[in-house]
Design an enzyme around this catalytic site. Structure first.
Site: not given
Length: 292
Positions: A113, A253
């Site tokens: 995602d 991240s």
């Protein structure tokens, strides 16, 4: 194929994450002299590991309910289990069937995602991310390897705290090399790009793989502020398309994919969005291109 897009200038998530660049605390750290002095301390991996220890303790479960509410997370998509800590919740597993890969094995599926941008890699191995130039050589710390991707394609997937933080292999492949590079841990949000070459300074791991349909690729996992742990399951061996590669602990991240020249054709809408300084919202398993 329909994609949602968010502009670079006005990045708006579906919900407000805990560490959002619009929060006063993040602005303070990056936009003031004292804040940047303090930042030099908190970006150290030892501090991030301490935060990880706290978020891995049973007492951290008190943060889960608020996090779900703040980020608008639909928990019916995830396995119904009792979480032992906030990090246990953050690395939660999605239910089977919620991130299917395309039936066509020649399709390029997203490994995670995230918010996607796509760039051609210039002959001198420099590419653009958020108004800054980045050397592939510095990113990989390996000139010989970096040179192989001149003329190829770079895909950047930026994960925010509300995203699913497990990621997978995009194709059947053999792992040829795995490397860990120690670094400091800046937030990967756009505010940090004004002061730091984030993707070259941050702690990261990369895996070189010979894939069945996309040639020799590099997949890079980049840590971020308070993500002191990148957990990859395999550092050698044969892997399968759609197999879980690893997970990030708490925070935002980034995953970067490098392809050699003429190995992949990225969906035109994604390329157009990038040219317009926009990110494309994708989900793990969603088709984003195909092998050339």
């Amino acid at each position: 194929m329909e994609f949602s897009v968010i502009s670079e200038e006005k990045i708006t998530f579906r919900a407000v994450p805990i560490l959002d660049e619009n929060k006063a605390s993040i602005k303070f750290l990056y936009n003031t002299v004292f804040g940047r002095i303090l930042l030099k301390v908190i970006i150290k991996t030892t501090v991030s590991k301490l935060a990880g220890f706290i978020l891995g303790s049973p007492v951290s479960r008190v943060f889960i309910k608020r996090f779900i509410t703040q980020n608008g997370i639909k928990m019916d998509a995830y396995r119904n289990v009792n979480y032992s800590s906030f990090n246990d919740f953050f690395t939660r597993e999605i239910k089977e069937g919620y991130r299917p890969f395309p039936a066509d094995i020649g399709s390029l599926a997203s490994p995670c995602d995230g918010k996607l941008t796509a760039y051609p890699i210039s002959p001198d191995s420099v590419f653009r991310i958020k108004h800054s130039s980045y050397s592939i050589k510095d990113l990989l710390q390996d000139k010989s390897l970096a040179d192989k991707y001149s003329g190829g394609t770079c895909l950047v997937f930026r994960l925010s705290p509300d995203d699913y933080h497990r990621y997978c292999f995009i194709d059947d492949a053999e792992i040829l090399k795995h490397r860990y590079i120690k670094g400091v841990l800046h937030t990967v949000r756009p505010i940090a790009y004004q002061y730091h070459t984030v993707f070259c300074q941050n702690s990261r791991e990369y895996t070189v793989m010979q894939t069945k349909h996309f040639g020799r690729i590099v997949q890079i996992e980049v840590g971020a502020l308070f993500v002191g742990k990148i957990s990859n399951h395999k550092k050698s061996s044969i892997v399968l398309r759609g197999e879980e590669k690893g997970m990030f602990k708490f925070g935002g991240s980034t995953i970067i994919l490098l392809f050699v020249e003429n190995a992949v054709t990225v969906d035109g809408k994604i390329m157009k969005n990038t040219a317009l300084n926009r990110e494309t919202i994708v989900r793990m398993g969603e088709k984003i291109g195909e092998c050339s």
